[in-house]
Write a protein that holds these residues in place. Structure first.
Motif, PDB file in Angstrom:
ATOM      1  N   GLY A   1       0.641  -6.391  -8.170  1.00  0.00           N
ATOM      2  CA  GLY A   1       0.536  -5.574  -6.947  1.00  0.00           C
ATOM      3  C   GLY A   1      -0.603  -4.587  -7.036  1.00  0.00           C
ATOM      4  O   GLY A   1      -1.249  -4.448  -8.082  1.00  0.00           O
ATOM      5  N   PRO A   2      -0.876  -3.863  -5.941  1.00  0.00           N
ATOM      6  CA  PRO A   2      -2.001  -2.917  -5.923  1.00  0.00           C
ATOM      7  C   PRO A   2      -1.800  -1.785  -6.927  1.00  0.00           C
ATOM      8  O   PRO A   2      -0.672  -1.368  -7.191  1.00  0.00           O
ATOM      9  CB  PRO A   2      -2.001  -2.381  -4.491  1.00  0.00           C
ATOM     10  N   VAL A   3      -2.909  -1.280  -7.481  1.00  0.00           N
ATOM     11  CA  VAL A   3      -2.810  -0.226  -8.495  1.00  0.00           C
ATOM     12  C   VAL A   3      -3.089   1.165  -7.915  1.00  0.00           C
ATOM     13  O   VAL A   3      -2.776   2.177  -8.546  1.00  0.00           O
ATOM     14  CB  VAL A   3      -3.747  -0.502  -9.696  1.00  0.00           C
ATOM     15  N   ALA A   4      -3.693   1.195  -6.741  1.00  0.00           N
ATOM     16  CA  ALA A   4      -3.958   2.495  -6.113  1.00  0.00           C
ATOM     17  C   ALA A   4      -4.094   2.304  -4.607  1.00  0.00           C
ATOM     18  O   ALA A   4      -4.337   1.182  -4.128  1.00  0.00           O
ATOM     19  CB  ALA A   4      -5.227   3.124  -6.687  1.00  0.00           C
ATOM     20  N   ALA A   5      -3.913   3.411  -3.888  1.00  0.00           N
ATOM     21  CA  ALA A   5      -3.981   3.354  -2.422  1.00  0.00           C
ATOM     22  C   ALA A   5      -4.530   4.676  -1.911  1.00  0.00           C
ATOM     23  O   ALA A   5      -4.325   5.719  -2.538  1.00  0.00           O
ATOM     24  CB  ALA A   5      -2.574   3.126  -1.856  1.00  0.00           C
ATOM     25  N   ALA A   6      -5.228   4.621  -0.802  1.00  0.00           N
ATOM     26  CA  ALA A   6      -5.759   5.867  -0.225  1.00  0.00           C
ATOM     27  C   ALA A   6      -5.891   5.735   1.276  1.00  0.00           C
ATOM     28  O   ALA A   6      -5.936   4.620   1.821  1.00  0.00           O
ATOM     29  CB  ALA A   6      -7.111   6.204  -0.844  1.00  0.00           C
ATOM     30  N   GLN A   7      -5.963   6.894   1.912  1.00  0.00           N
ATOM     31  CA  GLN A   7      -6.236   6.922   3.344  1.00  0.00           C
ATOM     32  C   GLN A   7      -7.135   8.121   3.633  1.00  0.00           C
ATOM     33  O   GLN A   7      -6.839   9.246   3.202  1.00  0.00           O
ATOM     34  CB  GLN A   7      -4.923   7.052   4.127  1.00  0.00           C
TER      35      GLN A   7
ATOM     36  N   PHE B   1      -7.297   2.227   2.270  1.00  0.00           N
ATOM     37  CA  PHE B   1      -7.939   1.458   1.192  1.00  0.00           C
ATOM     38  C   PHE B   1      -6.914   1.112   0.131  1.00  0.00           C
ATOM     39  O   PHE B   1      -6.040   1.920  -0.187  1.00  0.00           O
ATOM     40  CB  PHE B   1      -9.078   2.275   0.577  1.00  0.00           C
ATOM     41  N   VAL B   2      -7.054  -0.092  -0.409  1.00  0.00           N
ATOM     42  CA  VAL B   2      -6.149  -0.523  -1.459  1.00  0.00           C
ATOM     43  C   VAL B   2      -6.993  -0.967  -2.651  1.00  0.00           C
ATOM     44  O   VAL B   2      -8.089  -1.529  -2.482  1.00  0.00           O
ATOM     45  CB  VAL B   2      -5.213  -1.636  -0.914  1.00  0.00           C
ATOM     46  N   VAL B   3      -6.501  -0.660  -3.852  1.00  0.00           N
ATOM     47  CA  VAL B   3      -7.230  -1.048  -5.066  1.00  0.00           C
ATOM     48  C   VAL B   3      -6.410  -2.105  -5.802  1.00  0.00           C
ATOM     49  O   VAL B   3      -5.219  -1.905  -6.064  1.00  0.00           O
ATOM     50  CB  VAL B   3      -7.455   0.162  -5.997  1.00  0.00           C
ATOM     51  N   THR B   4      -7.054  -3.218  -6.117  1.00  0.00           N
ATOM     52  CA  THR B   4      -6.379  -4.276  -6.878  1.00  0.00           C
ATOM     53  C   THR B   4      -7.122  -4.472  -8.202  1.00  0.00           C
ATOM     54  O   THR B   4      -8.311  -4.129  -8.326  1.00  0.00           O
ATOM     55  CB  THR B   4      -6.366  -5.612  -6.101  1.00  0.00           C
ATOM     56  N   GLU B   5      -6.398  -5.019  -9.152  1.00  0.00           N
ATOM     57  CA  GLU B   5      -6.986  -5.278 -10.469  1.00  0.00           C
ATOM     58  C   GLU B   5      -6.469  -6.617 -10.935  1.00  0.00           C
ATOM     59  O   GLU B   5      -5.269  -6.898 -10.755  1.00  0.00           O
ATOM     60  CB  GLU B   5      -6.537  -4.191 -11.445  1.00  0.00           C
TER      61      GLU B   5
ATOM     62  N   TRP C   1       0.849  -1.205   0.000  1.00  0.00           N
ATOM     63  CA  TRP C   1       0.000   0.000   0.000  1.00  0.00           C
ATOM     64  C   TRP C   1       0.886   1.258   0.000  1.00  0.00           C
ATOM     65  O   TRP C   1       0.687   2.186  -0.785  1.00  0.00           O
ATOM     66  CB  TRP C   1      -0.899  -0.071   1.241  1.00  0.00           C
ATOM     67  N   LEU C   2       1.909   1.250   0.870  1.00  0.00           N
ATOM     68  CA  LEU C   2       2.799   2.408   0.978  1.00  0.00           C
ATOM     69  C   LEU C   2       3.609   2.591  -0.306  1.00  0.00           C
ATOM     70  O   LEU C   2       3.841   3.717  -0.752  1.00  0.00           O
ATOM     71  CB  LEU C   2       3.739   2.231   2.179  1.00  0.00           C
ATOM     72  N   GLU C   3       3.998   1.470  -0.915  1.00  0.00           N
ATOM     73  CA  GLU C   3       4.814   1.552  -2.131  1.00  0.00           C
ATOM     74  C   GLU C   3       4.030   2.226  -3.272  1.00  0.00           C
ATOM     75  O   GLU C   3       4.625   2.899  -4.113  1.00  0.00           O
ATOM     76  CB  GLU C   3       5.336   0.163  -2.528  1.00  0.00           C
TER      77      GLU C   3
ATOM     78  N   GLN D   1      -2.168   5.161 -14.233  1.00  0.00           N
ATOM     79  CA  GLN D   1      -2.852   6.458 -14.190  1.00  0.00           C
ATOM     80  C   GLN D   1      -3.579   6.744 -15.505  1.00  0.00           C
ATOM     81  O   GLN D   1      -3.342   6.104 -16.512  1.00  0.00           O
ATOM     82  CB  GLN D   1      -1.825   7.570 -13.880  1.00  0.00           C
ATOM     83  N   ARG D   2      -4.493   7.706 -15.427  1.00  0.00           N
ATOM     84  CA  ARG D   2      -5.274   8.160 -16.589  1.00  0.00           C
ATOM     85  C   ARG D   2      -6.216   7.075 -17.121  1.00  0.00           C
ATOM     86  O   ARG D   2      -6.512   7.036 -18.302  1.00  0.00           O
ATOM     87  CB  ARG D   2      -4.339   8.601 -17.698  1.00  0.00           C
ATOM     88  N   ARG D   3      -6.659   6.172 -16.202  1.00  0.00           N
ATOM     89  CA  ARG D   3      -7.618   5.146 -16.611  1.00  0.00           C
ATOM     90  C   ARG D   3      -8.854   5.171 -15.738  1.00  0.00           C
ATOM     91  O   ARG D   3      -9.600   4.205 -15.664  1.00  0.00           O
ATOM     92  CB  ARG D   3      -6.944   3.771 -16.552  1.00  0.00           C
ATOM     93  N   GLY D   4      -9.020   6.265 -14.975  1.00  0.00           N
ATOM     94  CA  GLY D   4     -10.232   6.407 -14.164  1.00  0.00           C
ATOM     95  C   GLY D   4     -10.145   5.780 -12.778  1.00  0.00           C
ATOM     96  O   GLY D   4     -11.115   5.845 -12.008  1.00  0.00           O
ATOM     97  N   ILE D   5      -8.998   5.157 -12.467  1.00  0.00           N
ATOM     98  CA  ILE D   5      -8.883   4.479 -11.162  1.00  0.00           C
ATOM     99  C   ILE D   5      -8.902   5.500 -10.021  1.00  0.00           C
ATOM    100  O   ILE D   5      -9.602   5.335  -9.015  1.00  0.00           O
ATOM    101  CB  ILE D   5      -7.598   3.624 -11.111  1.00  0.00           C
ATOM    102  N   GLY D   6      -8.147   6.595 -10.205  1.00  0.00           N
ATOM    103  CA  GLY D   6      -8.116   7.639  -9.179  1.00  0.00           C
ATOM    104  C   GLY D   6      -9.513   8.177  -8.917  1.00  0.00           C
ATOM    105  O   GLY D   6      -9.923   8.340  -7.759  1.00  0.00           O
ATOM    106  N   SER D   7     -10.260   8.422  -9.974  1.00  0.00           N
ATOM    107  CA  SER D   7     -11.626   8.966  -9.808  1.00  0.00           C
ATOM    108  C   SER D   7     -12.526   7.997  -9.052  1.00  0.00           C
ATOM    109  O   SER D   7     -13.285   8.408  -8.164  1.00  0.00           O
ATOM    110  CB  SER D   7     -12.246   9.274 -11.175  1.00  0.00           C
ATOM    111  N   SER D   8     -12.445   6.687  -9.400  1.00  0.00           N
ATOM    112  CA  SER D   8     -13.295   5.705  -8.703  1.00  0.00           C
ATOM    113  C   SER D   8     -12.941   5.633  -7.220  1.00  0.00           C
ATOM    114  O   SER D   8     -13.827   5.573  -6.357  1.00  0.00           O
ATOM    115  CB  SER D   8     -13.109   4.309  -9.299  1.00  0.00           C
ATOM    116  N   LEU D   9     -11.645   5.660  -6.929  1.00  0.00           N
ATOM    117  CA  LEU D   9     -11.223   5.580  -5.529  1.00  0.00           C
ATOM    118  C   LEU D   9     -11.623   6.855  -4.784  1.00  0.00           C
ATOM    119  O   LEU D   9     -12.028   6.804  -3.614  1.00  0.00           O
ATOM    120  CB  LEU D   9      -9.700   5.361  -5.474  1.00  0.00           C
ATOM    121  N   LEU D  10     -11.551   7.986  -5.483  1.00  0.00           N
ATOM    122  CA  LEU D  10     -11.949   9.251  -4.854  1.00  0.00           C
ATOM    123  C   LEU D  10     -13.434   9.220  -4.485  1.00  0.00           C
ATOM    124  O   LEU D  10     -13.811   9.587  -3.367  1.00  0.00           O
ATOM    125  CB  LEU D  10     -11.658  10.415  -5.809  1.00  0.00           C
TER     126      LEU D  10
END
Ligand SMILES: CC(C)(COP(=O)(O)OP(=O)(O)OC[C@H]1O[C@@H](n2cnc3c(N)ncnc32)[C@H](O)[C@@H]1OP(=O)(O)O)[C@@H](O)C(=O)NCCC(=O)NCCS
Length: 330
Positions: free
Chosen positions: A65-71, A56-60, A18-20, A94-103
């Motif tokens: 490994g995880p593609v996104a992480a948030a706290q 939160f961690v996002v996997t695909e 997650w930190l990585e 990035q630029r595939r909508g993952i950040g927006s979904s996690l947000l």
């Protein structure tokens, strides 16, 4: 794509992965100058700062490994409706909508947890902002403040420090320094200084409540065992015996060669006497003595805080980045 909540723990592979994600996204922005942190300090700060953090961690499928992480960061002592959020997407994803979904997910988590606003920041080595700026705007965040990031390369030689040191009249003010913890006798005054800090430092285009500081809260933040090391200098007003100015610097275990300037404040009635510079010089001198392994001091100030920025420039700080603060009503 799957979003999962995780509990962060030291020596835990999921937490490190997650930190990585955060570190990789950060390296993508800053290159070799990217800051690093550690699970130990992330876990440590929450309780000492009266925060509840959810990770939160996002996997695909098929991803290495995880593609996104948030706290999400919720405050429990004051400004309880105003949350923080730390969100990163692996550069290759990035630029595939993952950040927006996690947000969207994190904003809903915060709404459900009773928050009505997010207030967060993003930084970049370029003045006009980067991916985070575009991402914030398109997701209806408004910019509330622009901060300058300034770095000072250490060591600064003693002759330069002496030349800059305003040396206040010792009958009026004395400067005292404390290493990794504060004397009990400072705590009451230090609580008042922290309270003032929360309203006097420029916060930009957002209303925040005065923070509720007392000696116990100062003790919890500064005098309980922590992997984060700190050094603080204060100015004592001799006629009254009260502390009227302070500045502190922390060094985090994830990046032990970097010192981060935390708060600096001079009580309004005592401004105009170079006490800000005096406590900063004293603290820098003490930092160099106590931690010769530190090679950089880093600080952030509102670009409108011309006085503080000018003091830093006189000490040799140079601008190395721009940080934007963002807010959104949920
Ligand atoms: C900001 C960040 C989280 C965006 O993640 P992402 O998964 O790439 O974002 P999305 O794909 O959902 O992008 C949504 C929209 O944001 C904007 N955006 C995202 N990246 C952008 C870029 N590099 N430049 C300009 N706009 C950008 C675009 O409008 C984009 O929509 P589009 O791709 O249809 O044009 C990612 O770049 C990142 O991890 N940055 C480093 C960490 C960080 O700064 N986090 C934010 C502060 S906590």
């Amino acid at each position: 794509m799957q979003i999962k909540e995780i509990d962060l723990a030291v020596d835990d592979l999921t937490s490190e992965a997650w930190l990585e994600v955060h570190h990789a996204a950060n390296r993508h922005v800053w290159g070799g100058a990217a800051e690093r942190t550690s699970i130990a300090e992330i876990v440590d700060v929450a309780e000492r700062r009266h925060e509840v953090r959810r990770s939160f961690v996002v996997t695909e499928e098929g991803a290495d490994g995880p593609v996104a992480a948030a706290q999400t960061i919720r405050r429990t002592r004051d400004n309880v409706g105003t949350a923080g959020l730390w969100l990163s997407v692996q550069p290759d994803h990035q630029r595939r909508g993952i950040g927006s979904s996690l947000l969207v997910h994190c904003e809903q988590v915060l709404r459900d947890d009773g928050c009505d606003r997010i207030h967060e920041h993003s930084g970049a080595p370029v003045e006009n902002g980067d991916a985070a700026t575009g991402f914030a705007h398109v997701n209806d965040y408004r910019q509330t403040l622009l901060d300058l990031r300034q770095d000072l390369a250490l060591p600064v030689d003693e002759a330069a420090l002496t030349a800059l040191d305003p040396r206040p009249d010792p009958a009026a003010y004395v400067i005292e320094t404390s290493v990794d913890g504060l004397p009990e006798a400072w705590l009451e005054d230090r609580a008042l200084l922290a309270r003032r800090m929360s309203t006097d430092a420029p916060s930009g285009d957002i209303d925040l409540d005065e923070e509720d500081w007392d000696a116990e809260r100062v003790r919890l933040l500064w005098n309980t065992p922590s992997p984060i090391w700190g050094i603080e200098s204060v100015a004592r007003h001799v006629p009254t015996g009260r502390l009227v100015a302070f500045t502190d610097i922390v060094v985090r275990p994830g990046q032990p060669d970097l010192a981060v300037q935390s708060d600096t404040l001079v009580l309004r009635e005592h401004r105009g006497r170079a006490l800000g510079l005096a406590v900063k010089i004293a603290n820098l001198r003490a930092l160099q003595r106590e931690r010769p392994d530190v090679t950089t001091v880093r600080t952030w100030n509102a670009d409108t805080n011309t006085h503080m920025v000018a003091i830093n420039e006189r000490m040799g700080f140079v601008v190395t980045g721009w940080t934007r603060e963002w807010a959104k009503d949920l």
